[in-house]
Design a protein around this motif. Structure first.
Motif, PDB file in Angstrom:
ATOM      1  N   THR A 157       0.809  -1.222   0.000  1.00 13.23           N
ATOM      2  CA  THR A 157       0.000   0.000   0.000  1.00 13.23           C
ATOM      3  C   THR A 157       0.841   1.271   0.000  1.00 13.23           C
ATOM      4  O   THR A 157       0.550   2.225  -0.731  1.00 13.23           O
ATOM      5  CB  THR A 157      -0.929   0.018   1.230  1.00 13.23           C
ATOM      6  N   LEU A 158       1.902   1.316   0.816  1.00 14.06           N
ATOM      7  CA  LEU A 158       2.706   2.526   0.961  1.00 14.06           C
ATOM      8  C   LEU A 158       4.150   2.350   0.526  1.00 14.06           C
ATOM      9  O   LEU A 158       4.985   3.237   0.770  1.00 14.06           O
ATOM     10  CB  LEU A 158       2.674   3.008   2.416  1.00 14.06           C
ATOM     11  N   GLY A 159       4.473   1.217  -0.086  1.00 13.33           N
ATOM     12  CA  GLY A 159       5.823   1.018  -0.598  1.00 13.33           C
ATOM     13  C   GLY A 159       6.095   1.886  -1.815  1.00 13.33           C
ATOM     14  O   GLY A 159       5.260   2.688  -2.255  1.00 13.33           O
ATOM     15  N   ASN A 160       7.285   1.724  -2.404  1.00 13.78           N
ATOM     16  CA  ASN A 160       7.636   2.529  -3.582  1.00 13.78           C
ATOM     17  C   ASN A 160       6.681   2.298  -4.739  1.00 13.78           C
ATOM     18  O   ASN A 160       6.428   3.212  -5.538  1.00 13.78           O
ATOM     19  CB  ASN A 160       9.066   2.213  -4.006  1.00 13.78           C
ATOM     20  N   ALA A 161       6.156   1.090  -4.865  1.00 12.43           N
ATOM     21  CA  ALA A 161       5.181   0.773  -5.914  1.00 12.43           C
ATOM     22  C   ALA A 161       3.814   0.471  -5.328  1.00 12.43           C
ATOM     23  O   ALA A 161       2.998  -0.203  -5.968  1.00 12.43           O
ATOM     24  CB  ALA A 161       5.677  -0.413  -6.744  1.00 12.43           C
ATOM     25  N   GLY A 162       3.559   0.959  -4.107  1.00 11.16           N
ATOM     26  CA  GLY A 162       2.291   0.704  -3.453  1.00 11.16           C
ATOM     27  C   GLY A 162       1.142   1.458  -4.096  1.00 11.16           C
ATOM     28  O   GLY A 162       1.335   2.451  -4.812  1.00 11.16           O
TER      29      GLY A 162
END
Length: 316
Positions: A157-162
């Motif tokens: 959800t909040l990662g680099n590709a989230g």
């Protein structure tokens, strides 16, 4: 003139009258003596003390001995007494990881306490029983939701590709989940529900008469909380803070899966020393790092216990 017969006292009448004799003095009724086993109450605690000694006592002794032992023979395991392990554990990168863990735990525990108190108060004062049960049940689940599943959920959800990162273009504003700030937000996911669970019984112990007395003396709601509720709840709040601090201080899987070595933590340093990722044969150094964690926990508990006794007198 007929004289009435003198009534004959029955055993029941004698018992009710206290067993009065001819002289008019009451004869004491003998009581049955009950024999109490003074050691019986302690026998019930033997399994608890045995479990505590095996689960906590023996590992603590092993850690303390290993932390001050320098292994000299890899085959026999013989060693000599030394303070080098403890000295190395509070120097260099290991000291940095210990301070980082204390900083992260103290910050997340403080934020979790501040956010968890109003949520718990809203739950306690809610007129809907279903809301209270739903929030407490969800808090019990979320407080134990950690490790790899929690790390995967935040990466997705909040990662680099989230999804949320791409939707709001958070990377353009300098957002990174794999940082100290990102790890703080992840820890709050299970620390805030844990605070709700721990402070709710204390809020239930606040008596309605105290609030009514404050209002009768023309005290505002803010004054009631400042001068009445918060001083009484302070030991319980501190106890919840200590619980959150310990939970964050000992967390390992979530941080290991998310940030790796990006954020130095004492738990990661212990894992590296045990696995030999940095140097081989640093098992005793890992025990010294574990001893440092125990010392930090003991210091925190030493502050909490006296205040907890004070709170128990008010809320009992």
């Amino acid at each position: 003139m007929t004289t009435a017969p003198t009534p004959v006292p029955t055993p029941a009448a004698t018992e009710l009258s206290g067993g009065a004799g001819a002289s008019g003095t009451a004869t004491p009724v003998p009581r049955r003596r009950t024999v109490k086993l003074r050691g019986g109450s302690w026998l019930a605690t033997v399994p608890l003390f045995a479990f505590f000694a095996i689960s906590f006592g023996l590992p603590a002794i092993a850690i303390a001995i290993g932390a001050f032992t320098l292994s000299s023979d890899a085959e026999t395991g013989a060693g000599t007494f030394t303070t080098q392990n403890v000295t190395d554990s509070v120097q260099g990168a290991y000291w940095t990881s210990l301070l980082s863990s204390v900083k992260l735990s103290a910050l997340t525990a403080l934020i979790g306490t501040v956010l968890g108190l109003p949520i718990a108060q809203a739950v306690v004062t809610s007129r809907f029983r279903a809301v209270r049960e739903a929030v407490l049940s969800a808090s019990g689940v979320l407080a134990n939701f950690g490790g790899l599943p929690l790390a995967f959920a935040f990466v997705a959800t909040l990662g680099n590709a989230g999804e949320i990162t791409k939707l709001f273009h958070l990377t353009d504003h300098g957002w990174s989940l794999y940082s100290f700030t990102g790890l703080t937000i992840v820890y709050l996911y299970f620390l805030v529900p844990l605070m709700v669970l721990s402070i709710t019984p204390a809020l239930d112990g606040l008596r309605v008469q105290w609030r009514e007395a404050a209002h009768n003396n023309r005290a505002t709601t803010l004054q009631y909380w400042r001068h009445v509720a918060l001083p009484i709840l302070f030991p319980s709040l501190l106890g919840g803070y200590v619980l959150l601090f310990g939970s964050a201080f000992a967390a390992y899987a979530t941080a290991a899966a998310m940030v790796g070595a990006t954020v130095p933590l004492i738990s990661r340093s212990i894992a590296d020393a045990l696995s030999g990722n940095v140097l081989v044969g640093q098992g005793n150094l890992a025990l010294a790092l574990s001893l440092d964690m125990i010392v930090v926990a003991v210091v925190v508990m030493a502050v909490y216990l006296p205040l907890q006794r004070r709170s128990a007198r008010w809320l009992s």
